[in-house]
Design a protein around this motif. Structure first.
Motif, short mmCIF file in Angstrom:
data_model
loop_
_atom_site.label_atom_id
_atom_site.label_comp_id
_atom_site.label_asym_id
_atom_site.label_seq_id
_atom_site.Cartn_x
_atom_site.Cartn_y
_atom_site.Cartn_z
N ILE A 93 0.83 -1.21 0.00
CA ILE A 93 0.00 0.00 0.00
C ILE A 93 0.86 1.26 0.00
O ILE A 93 0.41 2.32 -0.45
N LYS A 94 2.11 1.16 0.43
CA LYS A 94 2.98 2.33 0.48
C LYS A 94 3.39 2.81 -0.91
O LYS A 94 3.97 3.89 -1.04
N GLN A 95 3.11 2.02 -1.94
CA GLN A 95 3.45 2.42 -3.30
C GLN A 95 2.33 3.24 -3.97
O GLN A 95 2.39 3.52 -5.17
N ALA A 96 1.34 3.64 -3.18
CA ALA A 96 0.18 4.36 -3.73
C ALA A 96 0.57 5.65 -4.43
O ALA A 96 -0.02 6.02 -5.45
N GLU A 97 1.56 6.35 -3.90
CA GLU A 97 1.95 7.62 -4.50
C GLU A 97 2.50 7.41 -5.92
O GLU A 97 2.20 8.18 -6.84
N PHE A 98 3.30 6.36 -6.10
CA PHE A 98 3.80 6.05 -7.44
C PHE A 98 2.64 5.74 -8.39
O PHE A 98 2.61 6.16 -9.53
N GLY A 99 1.69 4.96 -7.88
CA GLY A 99 0.54 4.60 -8.70
C GLY A 99 -0.29 5.80 -9.10
O GLY A 99 -0.79 5.87 -10.23
N ARG A 100 -0.41 6.76 -8.19
CA ARG A 100 -1.18 7.97 -8.52
C ARG A 100 -0.53 8.72 -9.68
O ARG A 100 -1.22 9.25 -10.55
N ARG A 101 0.78 8.75 -9.73
CA ARG A 101 1.47 9.41 -10.85
C ARG A 101 1.20 8.69 -12.16
O ARG A 101 1.00 9.31 -13.20
N GLU A 102 1.20 7.35 -12.11
CA GLU A 102 0.91 6.57 -13.31
C GLU A 102 -0.50 6.87 -13.82
O GLU A 102 -0.73 7.03 -15.02
N ILE A 103 -1.45 6.96 -12.90
CA ILE A 103 -2.83 7.23 -13.27
C ILE A 103 -2.96 8.62 -13.88
O ILE A 103 -3.67 8.82 -14.88
N GLU A 104 -2.26 9.58 -13.33
CA GLU A 104 -2.32 10.95 -13.85
C GLU A 104 -1.76 11.03 -15.26
O GLU A 104 -2.27 11.78 -16.10
N ILE A 105 -0.72 10.25 -15.53
CA ILE A 105 -0.17 10.22 -16.90
C ILE A 105 -1.19 9.60 -17.85
O ILE A 105 -1.42 10.11 -18.96
N ALA A 106 -1.83 8.51 -17.43
CA ALA A 106 -2.83 7.85 -18.27
C ALA A 106 -4.00 8.78 -18.58
O ALA A 106 -4.53 8.79 -19.69
N GLU A 107 -4.42 9.58 -17.61
CA GLU A 107 -5.55 10.49 -17.79
C GLU A 107 -5.31 11.48 -18.94
O GLU A 107 -6.26 11.87 -19.62
N GLN A 108 -4.06 11.83 -19.15
CA GLN A 108 -3.75 12.81 -20.19
C GLN A 108 -4.09 12.29 -21.58
O GLN A 108 -4.37 13.08 -22.48
N ASP A 109 -4.05 10.98 -21.78
CA ASP A 109 -4.34 10.41 -23.09
C ASP A 109 -5.69 9.70 -23.13
O ASP A 109 -5.98 8.94 -24.05
N MET A 110 -6.50 9.95 -22.08
CA MET A 110 -7.85 9.36 -22.03
C MET A 110 -8.88 10.48 -21.88
O MET A 110 -9.81 10.40 -21.07
N SER A 111 -8.69 11.51 -22.67
CA SER A 111 -9.52 12.71 -22.53
C SER A 111 -11.00 12.44 -22.77
O SER A 111 -11.86 13.09 -22.16
N ALA A 112 -11.32 11.51 -23.65
CA ALA A 112 -12.72 11.21 -23.92
C ALA A 112 -13.41 10.60 -22.71
O ALA A 112 -14.55 10.96 -22.38
N LEU A 113 -12.73 9.69 -22.04
CA LEU A 113 -13.31 9.09 -20.84
C LEU A 113 -13.46 10.14 -19.73
O LEU A 113 -14.47 10.15 -19.01
#
Length: 549
Positions: free
Chosen positions: A130-150
């Protein structure tokens, strides 16, 4: 002879002597570095450096030899294997979902044996760390940039909360892109519990990030078969929470609920399935009269077939093979089993890089397409002895049998791009006469008694999501389709959908496509009233009949 000439000759002679001395030192140092039997004597090394004249050419030469030292030693067999694992791991950790941040951890404790709590005090999850959550949040934020339609869909529908009251249990690949979908469903009012459909595709840091915000995730990379079913059961069987919607990829979750919790399954309001394998299972249940809930076949929607299956695989097949084997495709002989949309994408990519591609097919229509696209259609047994790479893309079982694996040449690469792990008969390779040697993560040498080695990737599971990543934009199209299918089934008036399998309405397919056009600054032409009347269409669509694929 002039005095100046004598001085020049003396300087040249002295410089020549210094260079010669430096070459002798370098030669001595070089010999020391390639010695197999002894470690370098530090006193010798110190004296070697002190003997070197301090002018730039010699410094460069010594530095070059020092660099050479790192690659001149010959480690033992165990050392070579350790070095290989170390290099391969570090080369993928930084950028691959196939090697999450937590993969480098020395903690081998099973997540099932850990007690973890997120920042809100909840322990209703089971992830690697669970301590890796901060890294995961960065990954999700990057993905959001190319998922503008969703994201656009999320913003449009967020105020209406069309999924309020929905309790969705999901079994998909858990990646940054899936996380954007899950967070969209939550924003639209749903409660979600999630597990992984593949034991190798989970991004551990993303699973941690979702658990941190309160989504009950039960998944980690490298689960055992027992872990896999345990995680599914924990998602379904929990006190005080009963699912009413299913989002599945492969049908394992649907199958588990149908077999283990029939009373819960009967209360499900709808199933959304996105894979060939899962859809096949649903049609089997429907045909047998055992499907007691309506289901949406997303796999055969236009936006899934023509985009995710084709374009996603066209890019990710190369990525997966390169990251795992560093293979060069030019001139390689490759056989691709299946020429559906996945096979078409794989073949197009391989052909573009100069590979010689063969196709196997059972469907004469797909076979004819392959022929007209310039590929030779063969039976697998005709080419199995000389091909370099075998790729399965069928969704079937035993496409590559033990007999065919026995006849492959040394160094052949075998992998699967279909969803199911049954396409390659991996179980038949786990016998005493064959040796398995782990090369790196998701790469195994299967060694025959005569020394022949076959390179098996991801133990026959899905190559791209197990060994690399997939293009975010294409996943946005699929995720938007899944979200709309869930909204449609959940909000449909009673009687609209019976206990059967349905295709996504074409109007929704077209809406998904239109949401993604803005990314390319594309501008649609509009029909005039006269043109619409001539074609017998509504000006606003749908423009294709429901049977169009």
């Amino acid at each position: 002879m002039s005095e100046t000439t004598v001085e020049v000759k003396l300087e040249v002679k002295q410089a020549s002597k210094e260079v010669k001395e430096s070459e002798n030192v370098a030669e001595k140092y070089s010999v020391m570095t390639v010695s197999k039997n002894t470690e370098m004597n530090m006193e010798e090394l110190s004296s070697a450096f002190s003997a070197v004249p301090t002018h730039k050419p010699v410094k460069k030469q010594i530095q070059f030899v020092e660099d050479k030292q790192e690659f001149s030693r010959f480690p033992t067999k165990a050392g070579r294997r350790s070095l290989s694992r170390s290099i391969s791991q570090s080369s993928t950790d930084s950028y691959s979902s196939a090697a999450s941040y937590t993969d480098s951890s020395d903690d081998e404790t099973s997540p099932r044996d850990k007690t973890q709590v997120n920042s809100k005090g909840s322990s209703d999850f089971c992830v690697k760390n669970i301590k890796q959550a901060e890294f995961g949040r960065r990954e999700i934020e990057i993905a959001e940039q190319d998922m503008s339609a969703l994201i656009a869909l999320r913003k449009r529908a967020q105020s209406e909360k069309p999924l309020a009251g929905a309790k969705i249990v999901g079994c998909t690949h858990i990646t940054a892109q899936t996380a954007v979908l899950i967070e969209t469903l939550v924003a639209l009012g749903a409660q979600c519990r999630w597990t992984a459909c593949n034991i190798y595709s989970t991004q551990n840091e993303v699973a941690a990030a979702l658990s941190e915000i309160g989504v009950a995730v039960f998944a980690w990379k490298g689960e055992s078969e027992d872990d896999f079913w345990w995680c599914i059961d924990r998602c379904v069987n929990t006190e005080g929470w009963q699912p009413n919607m299913i989002l599945d990829d492969g049908g394992d979750l649907t199958h588990w609920m149908y077999k283990k919790y029939p009373n819960v399954f009967k209360k499900i309001r709808g199933i959304v399935e996105e894979s060939v394998t899962g859809v096949h299972r649903l049609y089997q249940l429907s045909k047998a009269g055992k499907l007691c809930v309506p289901a949406m076949n997303v796999n055969d929607s236009v936006t899934k077939q023509k985009f995710d299956n084709l374009y996603c695989c066209r890019e990710s097949i190369l990525d997966g093979l390169k990251r795992t084997t560093d293979v060069m495709f030019g001139g390689k002989q490759v056989v691709v089993c299946g020429y559906g949309e996945v096979g078409k994408g794989c073949c197009a990519a391989l052909k573009a890089l100069g590979a010689i591609v063969y196709i196997t097919e059972i469907d004469p229509i797909c076979a004819l397409q392959a022929c007209m696209d310039g590929f030779r259609v063969v039976k697998l047994n005709e080419v199995i002895r000389h091909v370099d790479i075998t790729i399965t893309c069928t969704g079937n079982k035993n496409v590559v049998t033990r007999d065919q694996l026995d006849r492959m040449k040394n160094g052949s690469i075998v992998c699967n791009m279909g969803h199911s792990n049954t396409e390659i008969d991996v179980a038949s390779l786990r016998t005493p006469e064959l040796t398995w040697e782990r090369v790196r993560s998701q790469v195994d040498h299967v060694i025959w008694p005569d020394g022949k080695r076959v390179i098996l990737l991801a133990e026959g599971r899905l190559l791209n999501l197990s060994c690399s990543t997939v293009p975010t934009f294409v996943l946005s199209i699929t995720a938007t389709t899944q979200a709309l299918a869930l909204i449609e089934l959940y909000n449909a008036p009673e009687g609209r959908y019976k206990q059967d399998v349905y295709l996504l309405p074409k109007k929704m397919d077209e809406y998904v496509a239109s949401l993604h056009l803005a990314t390319f600054d594309a501008h649609l032409t509009e029909l005039s009233d006269e043109q619409a009347k001539y074609l017998g269409l509504n000006k606003n669509g749908p423009f294709k009949p429901n049977y169009y694929r």
